[in-house]
Motif scaffolding. Sequence first.
Motif, PDB file in Angstrom:
ATOM      1  N   LYS A 112       2.214 -39.907   6.964  1.00 36.23           N
ATOM      2  CA  LYS A 112       0.955 -40.524   7.415  1.00 36.23           C
ATOM      3  C   LYS A 112       0.824 -42.003   7.043  1.00 36.23           C
ATOM      4  N   GLU A 113       1.756 -42.547   6.327  1.00 34.64           N
ATOM      5  CA  GLU A 113       1.658 -43.956   5.941  1.00 34.64           C
ATOM      6  C   GLU A 113       2.532 -44.801   6.857  1.00 34.64           C
ATOM      7  N   GLN A 114       1.968 -45.903   7.313  1.00 42.95           N
ATOM      8  CA  GLN A 114       2.762 -46.773   8.174  1.00 42.95           C
ATOM      9  C   GLN A 114       3.817 -47.475   7.334  1.00 42.95           C
ATOM     10  N   THR A 115       5.045 -47.281   7.676  1.00 47.24           N
ATOM     11  CA  THR A 115       6.126 -47.901   6.924  1.00 47.24           C
ATOM     12  C   THR A 115       6.807 -49.013   7.691  1.00 47.24           C
ATOM     13  N   GLU A 116       6.482 -49.141   8.947  1.00 50.90           N
ATOM     14  CA  GLU A 116       7.126 -50.196   9.725  1.00 50.90           C
ATOM     15  C   GLU A 116       6.233 -50.617  10.884  1.00 50.90           C
ATOM     16  N   ASN A 117       6.095 -51.910  11.014  1.00 56.26           N
ATOM     17  CA  ASN A 117       5.430 -52.509  12.164  1.00 56.26           C
ATOM     18  C   ASN A 117       6.404 -53.553  12.664  1.00 56.26           C
ATOM     19  N   ASN A 118       7.011 -53.258  13.799  1.00 59.81           N
ATOM     20  CA  ASN A 118       8.130 -54.071  14.240  1.00 59.81           C
ATOM     21  C   ASN A 118       7.657 -55.292  15.017  1.00 59.81           C
ATOM     22  N   SER A 119       6.840 -56.132  14.352  1.00 63.95           N
ATOM     23  CA  SER A 119       6.349 -57.372  14.972  1.00 63.95           C
ATOM     24  C   SER A 119       5.644 -57.102  16.295  1.00 63.95           C
ATOM     25  N   VAL A 120       4.817 -56.089  16.292  1.00 66.50           N
ATOM     26  CA  VAL A 120       4.098 -55.709  17.510  1.00 66.50           C
ATOM     27  C   VAL A 120       2.799 -56.509  17.595  1.00 66.50           C
ATOM     28  N   PRO A 121       2.458 -57.029  18.784  1.00 64.43           N
ATOM     29  CA  PRO A 121       1.197 -57.778  18.926  1.00 64.43           C
ATOM     30  C   PRO A 121      -0.009 -56.941  18.524  1.00 64.43           C
ATOM     31  N   SER A 122      -1.037 -57.615  18.044  1.00 62.17           N
ATOM     32  CA  SER A 122      -2.204 -56.912  17.519  1.00 62.17           C
ATOM     33  C   SER A 122      -3.007 -56.203  18.596  1.00 62.17           C
ATOM     34  N   ARG A 123      -2.719 -56.442  19.858  1.00 58.00           N
ATOM     35  CA  ARG A 123      -3.409 -55.708  20.923  1.00 58.00           C
ATOM     36  C   ARG A 123      -2.965 -54.236  20.958  1.00 58.00           C
ATOM     37  N   PHE A 124      -1.921 -53.912  20.203  1.00 54.21           N
ATOM     38  CA  PHE A 124      -1.510 -52.518  19.992  1.00 54.21           C
ATOM     39  C   PHE A 124      -1.878 -52.129  18.564  1.00 54.21           C
ATOM     40  N   SER A 125      -2.648 -51.084  18.419  1.00 57.15           N
ATOM     41  CA  SER A 125      -3.112 -50.684  17.100  1.00 57.15           C
ATOM     42  C   SER A 125      -2.834 -49.201  16.897  1.00 57.15           C
TER      43      SER A 125
END
Lengths: 116, 112
Positions: free
Chosen positions: A52-65
């Motif tokens: 349940k913990e976000q371990t990766e955000n691959n430089s995704v624009p903030s318009r995707f949440s």
Amino acid sequence: ETGVTQTPRHLVMGMTNKKSLKCEQHLGHNAMYWYKQSAKKPLELMFVYNFKEQTENNSVPSRFSPECPNSSHLFLHLHTLQPEDSALYLCASSQVGSAGGINGYTFGSGTRLTVV
Amino acid sequence: SQQGEEDPQALSIQEGENATMNCSYKTSINNLQWYRQNSGRGLVHLILIRSNEREKHSGRLRVTLDTSKKSSSLLITASRAADTASYFCATGKETSGSRLTFGEGTQLTVNP
């Protein structure tokens, strides 16, 4: 039915809309993923959630949440998208062992998103 | 660096023939996996081969892994029209957690 269910299957939205994609896995897995698949491109990893913990955000624009309220559900909230965001959005899950380790993914059927 | 580059990009064969697809990668891996995707659908996991394995079989599928050459091949024997799909290799690395990195895929067409 693979054990990973994505809804909706198709979505058409305007650039000013807000919508959400839903993913549910019935496999007891402890990791979930969002991938984007555009024509003529490799699958692009967007987000990874382990336990349940976000371990990766691959430089995704903030318009995707993303949102992961529990280990069985994963959402992708969309707002102010661009036409180039039109793609197939795939959710996947896997079981991560206590020592780490990379196992096979189970994918949902995807949501075909069209931004107009 | 890009991982998992498949070769060829497209392959067309007759039913009953064997199909071979190759995958090359650039960095060390923990394991390599092959997936199939029918048009517009999700990916289906076919087979996983670990870095200390050289060959693996599953039904009509045979996968080889050569870590010295950083390459893998997927052989489908006695192909059927239902094997028509895109095939992707994906690599997992110890240092990348549970993430997989996918290649661009090989489009296989099996003609009846």
